[in-house]
Design a protein around this motif. Structure first.
Motif, mmCIF file in Angstrom:
data_model
loop_
_atom_site.group_PDB
_atom_site.id
_atom_site.type_symbol
_atom_site.label_atom_id
_atom_site.label_comp_id
_atom_site.label_asym_id
_atom_site.label_seq_id
_atom_site.Cartn_x
_atom_site.Cartn_y
_atom_site.Cartn_z
ATOM 1 N N SER A 106 0.848 -1.186 0.000
ATOM 2 C CA SER A 106 0.000 0.000 0.000
ATOM 3 C C SER A 106 0.891 1.246 0.000
ATOM 4 O O SER A 106 2.103 1.137 0.189
ATOM 5 N N PRO A 107 0.306 2.423 -0.171
ATOM 6 C CA PRO A 107 1.127 3.641 -0.174
ATOM 7 C C PRO A 107 1.894 3.801 1.138
ATOM 8 O O PRO A 107 1.411 3.387 2.207
ATOM 9 N N PRO A 108 3.092 4.392 1.068
ATOM 10 C CA PRO A 108 3.850 4.619 2.304
ATOM 11 C C PRO A 108 3.048 5.505 3.260
ATOM 12 O O PRO A 108 2.375 6.441 2.823
ATOM 13 N N PRO A 109 3.101 5.215 4.563
ATOM 14 C CA PRO A 109 2.373 6.041 5.533
ATOM 15 C C PRO A 109 2.837 7.496 5.494
ATOM 16 O O PRO A 109 3.985 7.786 5.136
ATOM 17 N N LEU A 113 8.774 9.563 6.456
ATOM 18 C CA LEU A 113 10.039 10.293 6.534
ATOM 19 C C LEU A 113 10.374 10.723 7.958
ATOM 20 O O LEU A 113 11.550 10.752 8.348
ATOM 21 N N LYS A 114 9.361 11.025 8.759
ATOM 22 C CA LYS A 114 9.592 11.426 10.149
ATOM 23 C C LYS A 114 10.159 10.285 10.986
ATOM 24 O O LYS A 114 10.882 10.515 11.951
ATOM 25 N N ALA A 115 9.817 9.065 10.643
ATOM 26 C CA ALA A 115 10.222 7.902 11.428
ATOM 27 C C ALA A 115 11.611 7.370 11.062
ATOM 28 O O ALA A 115 12.111 6.446 11.696
ATOM 29 N N VAL A 116 12.258 7.945 10.063
ATOM 30 C CA VAL A 116 13.570 7.485 9.605
ATOM 31 C C VAL A 116 14.628 7.706 10.686
ATOM 32 O O VAL A 116 14.666 8.747 11.340
ATOM 33 N N LYS A 120 22.417 9.110 6.996
ATOM 34 C CA LYS A 120 23.694 9.789 6.802
ATOM 35 C C LYS A 120 23.591 10.600 5.511
ATOM 36 O O LYS A 120 23.111 11.712 5.520
ATOM 37 N N ASP A 121 24.004 10.015 4.399
ATOM 38 C CA ASP A 121 23.934 10.730 3.118
ATOM 39 C C ASP A 121 22.854 10.165 2.193
ATOM 40 O O ASP A 121 22.780 10.520 1.028
ATOM 41 N N GLU A 122 22.010 9.288 2.730
ATOM 42 C CA GLU A 122 20.974 8.678 1.895
ATOM 43 C C GLU A 122 19.894 9.697 1.537
ATOM 44 O O GLU A 122 19.548 10.546 2.345
ATOM 45 N N GLU A 123 19.383 9.550 0.327
ATOM 46 C CA GLU A 123 18.245 10.364 -0.119
ATOM 47 C C GLU A 123 17.033 9.437 -0.155
ATOM 48 O O GLU A 123 17.144 8.286 -0.575
ATOM 49 N N ILE A 124 15.881 9.945 0.268
ATOM 50 C CA ILE A 124 14.667 9.131 0.337
ATOM 51 C C ILE A 124 13.533 9.861 -0.361
ATOM 52 O O ILE A 124 13.348 11.063 -0.168
ATOM 53 N N GLY A 125 12.787 9.140 -1.166
ATOM 54 C CA GLY A 125 11.618 9.691 -1.839
ATOM 55 C C GLY A 125 10.463 8.702 -1.745
ATOM 56 O O GLY A 125 10.682 7.491 -1.646
ATOM 57 N N LEU A 126 9.257 9.216 -1.751
ATOM 58 C CA LEU A 126 8.075 8.356 -1.653
ATOM 59 C C LEU A 126 7.378 8.243 -3.000
ATOM 60 O O LEU A 126 7.242 9.230 -3.726
ATOM 61 N N GLY A 127 6.928 7.032 -3.309
ATOM 62 C CA GLY A 127 6.207 6.773 -4.545
ATOM 63 C C GLY A 127 4.787 6.327 -4.262
ATOM 64 O O GLY A 127 4.286 6.472 -3.140
ATOM 65 N N ARG A 128 4.146 5.769 -5.277
ATOM 66 C CA ARG A 128 2.759 5.317 -5.135
ATOM 67 C C ARG A 128 2.639 4.214 -4.085
ATOM 68 O O ARG A 128 1.858 4.310 -3.156
ATOM 69 N N VAL A 145 17.431 3.174 8.828
ATOM 70 C CA VAL A 145 16.283 2.369 9.248
ATOM 71 C C VAL A 145 15.021 3.145 8.876
ATOM 72 O O VAL A 145 14.829 4.279 9.298
ATOM 73 N N ILE A 146 14.187 2.515 8.070
ATOM 74 C CA ILE A 146 12.907 3.096 7.674
ATOM 75 C C ILE A 146 11.829 2.109 8.113
ATOM 76 O O ILE A 146 11.605 1.098 7.444
#
Length: 170
Positions: A106-109, A113-116, A120-128, A145-146
């Motif tokens: 299902s879609p990410p909650p 991003l708040k729970a990450v 360090k240098d990781e980039e995170i994006g949300l999709g469908r 940790v996500i």
């Protein structure tokens, strides 16, 4: 007949969940899927079926549970959904082997991003129904940790592209 891509969770990774791809192919064929092809030994399979996405998922999960004696997570995508995962990658200029899509049911909650933690240098994006991660220093060094990703299964963009191509050829 529609083309589907099934991604198994925690199969043949780190010595757990051993499943020969020949067995996975046989399970899919026994479930009535056609044109079954596996890709690398980490639980990736493409096929065609007249069944809906949810029916495909249910049939494959039942066959895998019977084989393994425990539930095995399965994420299913249509060919158009897999192509959209590639097109929607928010990090298209990063190395494909250091950028992953974590596939979810299902879609990410909203609070993903708040729970990450451990970023360090990781980039995170949300999709469908995906979480995209670019690991700048590589996944092996990351402490990221996500929590929302725990129920999903990750594939790097090279694998996503290969699976989309294989499904398109069916």
């Amino acid at each position: 007949m529609a083309a589907f891509i099934a991604l198994l969770r925690a199969v043949n990774v780190g010595g757990t969940g051993k499943l020969p791809m020949s067995e996975l192919k046989a399970m899919c064929e026994a479930s009535g899927f056609a044109g079954v092809r596996t890709y690398i030994a980490s639980g990736n399979v493409v096929f065609t079926s007249r069944k809906s996405e949810s029916a495909v998922k249910k049939a494959l999960e039942a066959a895998l549970e019977s084989y393994a004696g425990k539930p095995v997570g399965v994420m299913v995508r249509s060919i158009s959904e897999m192509q959209a995962v590639l097109a929607d990658n928010p990090f298209p200029k990063t190395p494909a082997n250091r950028t992953v899509a974590v596939f979810l049911d299902s879609p990410p909650p909203a609070d993903t991003l708040k729970a990450v933690k451990g970023r360090k240098d990781e980039e995170i994006g949300l999709g469908r129904r995906e979480i995209y991660i670019h690991y700048g220093d590589g996944i092996g060094q990351s402490k990221l940790v996500i929590p929302a990703a725990k129920a999903g299964t990750a594939r790097n963009m090279n694998t996503v592209a290969a699976l989309a191509k294989m499904a398109a050829e069916l």
